[in-house]
Design an enzyme around this catalytic site. Sequence first.
Site, PDB file in Angstrom:
ATOM      1  N   ASP A 135       0.797  -1.240   0.000  1.00 20.97           N
ATOM      2  CA  ASP A 135       0.000   0.000   0.000  1.00 20.97           C
ATOM      3  C   ASP A 135       0.831   1.292   0.000  1.00 20.97           C
ATOM      4  O   ASP A 135       0.515   2.236   0.733  1.00 20.97           O
ATOM      5  CB  ASP A 135      -0.962   0.003   1.197  1.00 20.97           C
ATOM      6  CG  ASP A 135      -1.962  -1.144   1.154  1.00 20.97           C
ATOM      7  OD1 ASP A 135      -1.933  -1.937   0.194  1.00 20.97           O
ATOM      8  OD2 ASP A 135      -2.784  -1.274   2.098  1.00 20.97           O
ATOM      9  N   LYS A 164      -6.654  -5.069  -3.024  1.00 17.49           N
ATOM     10  CA  LYS A 164      -7.348  -5.645  -1.863  1.00 17.49           C
ATOM     11  C   LYS A 164      -8.296  -4.619  -1.274  1.00 17.49           C
ATOM     12  O   LYS A 164      -8.146  -3.423  -1.519  1.00 17.49           O
ATOM     13  CB  LYS A 164      -6.339  -6.106  -0.818  1.00 17.49           C
ATOM     14  CG  LYS A 164      -5.512  -4.974  -0.245  1.00 17.49           C
ATOM     15  CD  LYS A 164      -4.454  -5.506   0.697  1.00 17.49           C
ATOM     16  CE  LYS A 164      -3.735  -4.367   1.402  1.00 17.49           C
ATOM     17  NZ  LYS A 164      -4.588  -3.468   2.175  1.00 17.49           N
ATOM     18  N   CYS A 205      -1.732  -2.718   7.776  1.00 15.06           N
ATOM     19  CA  CYS A 205      -1.695  -3.689   6.679  1.00 15.06           C
ATOM     20  C   CYS A 205      -0.366  -4.441   6.574  1.00 15.06           C
ATOM     21  O   CYS A 205      -0.349  -5.611   6.175  1.00 15.06           O
ATOM     22  CB  CYS A 205      -2.048  -3.006   5.369  1.00 15.06           C
ATOM     23  SG  CYS A 205      -3.791  -2.510   5.324  1.00 15.06           S
TER      24      CYS A 205
HETATM   25  C1  VGL Z   1      -4.552   0.641   5.675  1.00 11.27           C
HETATM   26  C2  VGL Z   1      -6.072   1.604   7.073  1.00 11.27           C
HETATM   27  C3  VGL Z   1      -7.080   1.398   6.159  1.00 11.27           C
HETATM   28  C4  VGL Z   1      -3.129   0.232   5.423  1.00 11.27           C
HETATM   29  C5  VGL Z   1      -5.536   0.408   4.747  1.00 11.27           C
HETATM   30  O1  VGL Z   1      -2.743   0.082   4.255  1.00 11.27           O
HETATM   31  O2  VGL Z   1      -2.380   0.059   6.416  1.00 11.27           O
HETATM   32  N1  VGL Z   1      -4.821   1.231   6.832  1.00 11.27           N
HETATM   33  N2  VGL Z   1      -6.791   0.796   4.997  1.00 11.27           N
END
Ligand code: VGL
Length: 204
Positions: A9, A107, A152
């Site tokens: 991410d 995802k 994540c």
């Molecule tokens: C994430 C919060 C919400 C992350 C993703 O990538 O850590 N954190 N969605």
Amino acid sequence: MPEALVVVDLQNDFCPGGALPVAEGDAIVPLVNRLLAEAHVRVLTQDWHPPQHPSFAASHPAATPFGRGLVGGAEQVLWPVHCVQGSVGAAFHPGLETNRADLILRKGVSDELDSYSAFFENDRVTSTGLDGYLRSRGVGAVAVVGLALDVCVAATAIDAARLGYRVRVVEPACRAIDRDGSLAAARAAMKEAGVTIERGGVHR
Ligand code: VGL
Ligand code: ZN
């Protein structure tokens, strides 16, 4: 058995100026690029939510970001609207060398569930397919880096360890959200799962 690098991410919304910024999230880009250059199997993940995703506080009446609520039947943090499919915020950080990726895995795409881990949605059973991909590539070990370390990245590392991979988290190539002790909790959970946390010493 080769090691896969999973970059979690590293997207605009998790970098300064984004919708759910992680402090210094953009600072890891040069190190992540170096790790990508050396990796045998390269996977990038992308948080990729539909516009009314249930992990957004805005999708729940009277909820506010960073409060808690029910998503897919389980309680979790409700987030600001972030990483909406196709938005600039959902795009990779422009400095990330995405051309090196073998696989880009999206995802959190479900209308009902959230997915912190790159392996399973937050119901803990619905697979993203990543385990099958890595096994077919003969991967036996996984290095995890990216954003956010306490959400994540940790969920991905813990699932990888549970699935039987040797797992290391390269901490200098990660940054955390760290609200309400979430980073300490994530570190403890990763250790409990058998994840090796490599600390660089330079960054903290
Ligand atoms: C994430 C919060 C919400 C992350 C993703 O990538 O850590 N954190 N969605
Ligand atoms: Zn998300």
